[in-house]
Design a protein around this motif. Sequence first.
Motif, PDB file in Angstrom:
ATOM      1  N   VAL A 130      -2.820  -5.269  -7.873  1.00  0.00           N
ATOM      2  CA  VAL A 130      -1.582  -5.129  -8.646  1.00  0.00           C
ATOM      3  C   VAL A 130      -1.561  -6.253  -9.668  1.00  0.00           C
ATOM      4  CG1 VAL A 130       0.937  -5.135  -8.560  1.00  0.00           C
ATOM      5  CG2 VAL A 130      -0.366  -4.100  -6.700  1.00  0.00           C
ATOM      6  N   ASN A 131      -1.408  -5.905 -10.937  1.00  0.00           N
ATOM      7  CA  ASN A 131      -1.469  -6.885 -12.017  1.00  0.00           C
ATOM      8  C   ASN A 131      -0.074  -7.413 -12.351  1.00  0.00           C
ATOM      9  OD1 ASN A 131      -2.440  -8.466 -14.085  1.00  0.00           O
ATOM     10  ND2 ASN A 131      -2.430  -6.807 -15.570  1.00  0.00           N
ATOM     11  N   PHE A 132       0.311  -8.523 -11.711  1.00  0.00           N
ATOM     12  CA  PHE A 132       1.598  -9.156 -11.995  1.00  0.00           C
ATOM     13  C   PHE A 132       1.476 -10.023 -13.241  1.00  0.00           C
ATOM     14  CE2 PHE A 132       4.553  -9.448  -8.068  1.00  0.00           C
ATOM     15  CZ  PHE A 132       4.515  -8.086  -7.928  1.00  0.00           C
ATOM     16  N   VAL A 148       3.634  -5.645  -2.497  1.00  0.00           N
ATOM     17  CA  VAL A 148       3.221  -7.045  -2.596  1.00  0.00           C
ATOM     18  C   VAL A 148       4.179  -7.915  -1.778  1.00  0.00           C
ATOM     19  CG1 VAL A 148       2.950  -9.014  -4.148  1.00  0.00           C
ATOM     20  CG2 VAL A 148       2.057  -6.787  -4.811  1.00  0.00           C
ATOM     21  N   GLY A 149       5.473  -7.704  -1.943  1.00  0.00           N
ATOM     22  CA  GLY A 149       6.456  -8.467  -1.173  1.00  0.00           C
ATOM     23  C   GLY A 149       6.310  -8.239   0.318  1.00  0.00           C
ATOM     24  N   GLY A 150       6.079  -7.005   0.708  1.00  0.00           N
ATOM     25  CA  GLY A 150       5.891  -6.685   2.122  1.00  0.00           C
ATOM     26  C   GLY A 150       4.666  -7.367   2.706  1.00  0.00           C
ATOM     27  N   GLU A 151       3.587  -7.379   1.943  1.00  0.00           N
ATOM     28  CA  GLU A 151       2.366  -8.036   2.399  1.00  0.00           C
ATOM     29  C   GLU A 151       2.566  -9.544   2.507  1.00  0.00           C
ATOM     30  OE1 GLU A 151      -1.516  -8.448   3.794  1.00  0.00           O
ATOM     31  OE2 GLU A 151      -0.284  -6.647   3.606  1.00  0.00           O
ATOM     32  N   ARG A 201       2.227 -18.790  -6.671  1.00  0.00           N
ATOM     33  CA  ARG A 201       0.763 -18.731  -6.485  1.00  0.00           C
ATOM     34  C   ARG A 201       0.409 -17.760  -5.369  1.00  0.00           C
ATOM     35  NH1 ARG A 201       1.263 -24.284  -6.950  1.00  0.00           N
ATOM     36  NH2 ARG A 201       0.944 -24.523  -4.706  1.00  0.00           N
ATOM     37  N   PHE A 202       1.172 -17.809  -4.283  1.00  0.00           N
ATOM     38  CA  PHE A 202       0.945 -16.903  -3.150  1.00  0.00           C
ATOM     39  C   PHE A 202       1.141 -15.451  -3.576  1.00  0.00           C
ATOM     40  CE2 PHE A 202       2.744 -15.292   1.082  1.00  0.00           C
ATOM     41  CZ  PHE A 202       1.490 -15.014   1.600  1.00  0.00           C
ATOM     42  N   LYS A 203       2.194 -15.189  -4.351  1.00  0.00           N
ATOM     43  CA  LYS A 203       2.461 -13.831  -4.844  1.00  0.00           C
ATOM     44  C   LYS A 203       1.304 -13.331  -5.702  1.00  0.00           C
ATOM     45  CE  LYS A 203       5.551 -13.331  -8.054  1.00  0.00           C
ATOM     46  NZ  LYS A 203       6.852 -13.256  -8.754  1.00  0.00           N
ATOM     47  N   GLN A 204       0.806 -14.195  -6.597  1.00  0.00           N
ATOM     48  CA  GLN A 204      -0.326 -13.820  -7.459  1.00  0.00           C
ATOM     49  C   GLN A 204      -1.570 -13.534  -6.635  1.00  0.00           C
ATOM     50  OE1 GLN A 204       1.262 -13.111 -10.823  1.00  0.00           O
ATOM     51  NE2 GLN A 204      -0.942 -13.142 -10.741  1.00  0.00           N
TER      52      GLN A 204
END
Length: 62
Positions: free
Chosen positions: A28-30, A45-48, A17-20
């Motif tokens: 960014v459309n995951f 996204v991972g860095g953020e 959920r956090f990643k989304q």
Amino acid sequence: MAYNRKLVPEAKSGLNRFKQEVANEMGVNFTDYNGELTSRQCGSVGGEMVKRMVHQYENNLK
């Protein structure tokens, strides 16, 4: 050594959920398949996510 394993498996849905949330805020459309995304998009996204987790941790230390 497996770097992609979860230390707390029960946290998987929360992390997803956090990643989304972060990906949506960054535009960014995951999806289930992310083959069209660039490494830069996925990495940003991972860095953020890490940046926000460190910020939250530091705030909890105060």
